[in-house]
Design an enzyme around this catalytic site. Structure first.
Site, mmCIF file in Angstrom:
data_model
loop_
_atom_site.group_PDB
_atom_site.id
_atom_site.type_symbol
_atom_site.label_atom_id
_atom_site.label_comp_id
_atom_site.label_asym_id
_atom_site.label_seq_id
_atom_site.Cartn_x
_atom_site.Cartn_y
_atom_site.Cartn_z
ATOM 1 N N GLU A 287 0.826 -1.209 0.000
ATOM 2 C CA GLU A 287 0.000 0.000 0.000
ATOM 3 C C GLU A 287 0.859 1.258 0.000
ATOM 4 O O GLU A 287 1.142 1.830 1.060
ATOM 5 C CB GLU A 287 -0.931 0.025 1.218
ATOM 6 N N GLU A 379 -6.102 -7.216 -1.277
ATOM 7 C CA GLU A 379 -6.446 -7.158 0.150
ATOM 8 C C GLU A 379 -7.758 -6.411 0.314
ATOM 9 O O GLU A 379 -7.973 -5.371 -0.306
ATOM 10 C CB GLU A 379 -5.344 -6.424 0.931
HETATM 11 C C1 IDC Z 1 -3.193 -3.958 10.203
HETATM 12 C C2 IDC Z 1 -3.405 -5.133 11.125
HETATM 13 C C3 IDC Z 1 -3.098 -4.728 12.521
HETATM 14 C C4 IDC Z 1 -1.711 -4.142 12.573
HETATM 15 C C5 IDC Z 1 -1.600 -2.973 11.585
HETATM 16 C C6 IDC Z 1 -0.217 -2.373 11.522
HETATM 17 O O1 IDC Z 1 -4.715 -5.622 10.974
HETATM 18 O O2 IDC Z 1 -3.194 -5.855 13.396
HETATM 19 O O3 IDC Z 1 -1.473 -3.648 13.865
HETATM 20 O O4 IDC Z 1 -1.916 -3.456 10.302
HETATM 21 O O5 IDC Z 1 0.691 -3.255 10.992
HETATM 22 C C7 IDC Z 1 -4.153 -2.196 5.571
HETATM 23 C C8 IDC Z 1 -2.818 -2.811 5.607
HETATM 24 C C9 IDC Z 1 -2.732 -3.845 6.690
HETATM 25 C C10 IDC Z 1 -3.520 -3.426 7.915
HETATM 26 C C11 IDC Z 1 -4.993 -3.370 7.526
HETATM 27 C C12 IDC Z 1 -5.930 -3.020 8.689
HETATM 28 O O6 IDC Z 1 -2.414 -3.348 4.367
HETATM 29 O O7 IDC Z 1 -1.367 -4.046 7.008
HETATM 30 O O8 IDC Z 1 -3.357 -4.423 8.898
HETATM 31 N N1 IDC Z 1 -5.132 -2.387 6.470
HETATM 32 O O9 IDC Z 1 -5.626 -1.769 9.224
HETATM 33 N N2 IDC Z 1 -4.597 -1.318 4.688
HETATM 34 C C13 IDC Z 1 -5.824 -0.920 5.021
HETATM 35 C C14 IDC Z 1 -6.195 -1.598 6.168
#
Ligand code: IDC
Length: 461
Positions: A287, A379
């Site tokens: 991302e 994702e």
């Molecule tokens: C989130 C995880 C969370 C973690 C956070 C930071 O769910 O447990 O603490 O990342 O690493 C994304 C990202 C993805 C995120 C997810 C939800 O690609 O890494 O995971 N998210 O926030 N993009 C939009 C949402």
């Protein structure tokens, strides 16, 4: 022969016998065109065009397709140089397919848009000679699902991008549906033989996305260790007939160029190690955020050649601006990519959404962009963009219906027991051995499993 007669008969109903059986068509020289609408969506379609030379060998050719009116527009074509003038769409052979022996065929295709009625070509000529053959503009019958026991990788083989679709070994569009791991630095206990058996057999998943964070205690702390963990997950997916998407999970910082050298090192290693496999897809930047499309493209244009040098035929997915929102979360949209795509073929662009946060305007973008760019939802979550909060069933269902309709593949965040509502399993599940019973699923896991586990209908010819 039977098939050809059937095609001619179908053509005759579309064209009328007089047009079809003109003097050139009846002669021993000429050409045949098999024209198939391989998929269609609101205002657009993809067509496969197989041109067979029935005359003397040619060392150069131009196919002309007469469309019913000028409301039909060529959007993008492949395996030829495509152009349009008025209602005539032309395709000229490329270096590698411009020579056609007698009986030889070239497989081409294009995507088109239209206003009004769904287009049906009214004539084809090859170097000025009218072609006979199938002139049917209706979709082909749905192929039966593969024989039971056939895995997604057995059914589809090596994937490639054709037009705006991900296509299988028969050059037909396929939608892969699967799950993303959580960060493998935190949740490796969730990825074992029992959990992956459940994903392949109970979930009927086609795809495992392997989320390898680069920061946050990820790859940068132990490149060799993470590379080897990713490779073993590729093998575990392969053993179960699933595709594996290797996700270089950049997130913070948002500029993928921060990790450019790490990406080159990582991808040259995993691409060389997995080049003989048919089940690997590379996702080079999860991302990108706070960074322009030009900077992301700069990164992609340096990382993709590294992959191609080691694994020339694998599909590569490129993250997009604004957390892979095609730029929408930054106030932009897909047009910046359409007008300035990466310098490579066999590439798709990532789109991510979280159903409780991203709704109609994001769906409108995907509907529109899907006719211009090959998209993969590498994702998504059924919850808010934090990965938590209440599940939004209505929005998730609207999204998945749209992706099904557009044949866009997806991976859900996450196949894990993280203590957050996006996780498919209840906390503690990965300490046990049961990944199959309904009791271990969260609300999101229950919904997503019900969507992923429906039978695949992969085209088999
Ligand atoms: C989130 C995880 C969370 C973690 C956070 C930071 O769910 O447990 O603490 O990342 O690493 C994304 C990202 C993805 C995120 C997810 C939800 O690609 O890494 O995971 N998210 O926030 N993009 C939009 C949402």
């Amino acid at each position: 022969m039977k098939r050809m007669l059937a095609l001619l008969a179908t053509g005759a109903t579309v064209l009328g016998l007089t047009t079809l059986l003109g003097p050139q068509a009846a002669a021993a020289t000429g050409c045949k065109v098999d024209y198939t609408i391989t998929s269609q969506w609101q205002g657009g379609y993809q067509a496969g065009v197989k041109v067979t030379n029935l005359g003397n060998p040619v060392s150069g050719w131009t196919l002309k397709i007469t469309m019913p009116d000028v409301g039909q527009k060529l959007v993008q074509g492949w395996n030829a140089t495509w152009s349009q003038s008025g209602s005539t769409v032309s395709a000229a052979g490329l270096d590698w397919n411009r020579t056609l022996a007698t009986g030889a065929a070239a497989d081409l295709g294009f995507t088109g848009s239209f206003t009004g009625a769904n287009p049906k070509p009214t004539a084809f000529t090859l170097n000025g000679v009218t072609c006979t053959g199938s002139l049917d503009g209706t979709p082909p019958p749905t192929d039966p699902p593969p024989a039971s026991g056939g895995t997604p990788v057995e059914a589809n083989g090596q994937l490639h991008v054709c037009g705006v679709h991900l296509c299988n070994q028969y050059d037909r569009p396929v939608q892969l549906r699967g799950m993303s791991t959580h960060g493998i630095q935190w949740f490796s206990k969730c990825y074992n033989n029992a959990s992956l058996d459940a994903l392949a057999k109970d979930w009927n998943a086609d795809l495992l996305r392997v989320a390898m964070y680069v920061q946050e205690s990820g790859y940068e702390t132990d490149p060799a260790g993470f590379t080897s963990r990713v490779n073993s997950l590729v093998d575990m997916a392969e053993a179960r007939g699933m595709y594996a998407m290797i996700d270089f999970h950049t997130l913070t910082p948002g500029d993928p160029n921060f990790n450019l050298e790490r990406a080159k090192t990582f991808f040259s290693s995993v691409a060389a190690r997995n080049s003989a496999k048919k089940n690997v897809i590379y996702e080079i930047a999860n991302e990108p955020n706070g960074v322009s499309w030009a900077a992301i493209k700069n990164y992609a244009d340096q990382v993709i050649p590294v992959i191609r040098a080691a694994d020339p035929d694998a599909v590569v997915v490129v993250g997009t601006r604004g957390w892979s929102s095609l730029g929408v979360s930054d106030g932009s949209n897909e047009s910046e990519i359409v007008s300035n795509p990466v310098n490579a073929t066999n590439v798709m662009y990532a789109f991510h959404f979280y159903a409780a946060s991203h709704k109609d305007n994001y769906r409108a973008t995907v509907s529109r962009a899907a006719s211009r760019l090959p998209l993969f939802v590498t994702e998504f979550g059924s919850v808010s963009a934090t990965g938590g909060g209440a599940m939004d069933r209505t929005s998730t269902t609207a999204w998945l219906d749209l992706l099904d309709q557009l044949q866009i593949g997806y991976a859900n965040w996450t196949y894990s027991d993280a203590n957050e509502s996006s996780a498919a399993f209840k906390p503690g599940t990965c300490n046990g051995t049961d990944y199959s019973s309904s009791g271990v699923l969260t609300e999101s896991g229950t919904l997503i499993k019900s969507r992923i586990s429906t039978p695949d209908t992969f085209p088999t010819s």
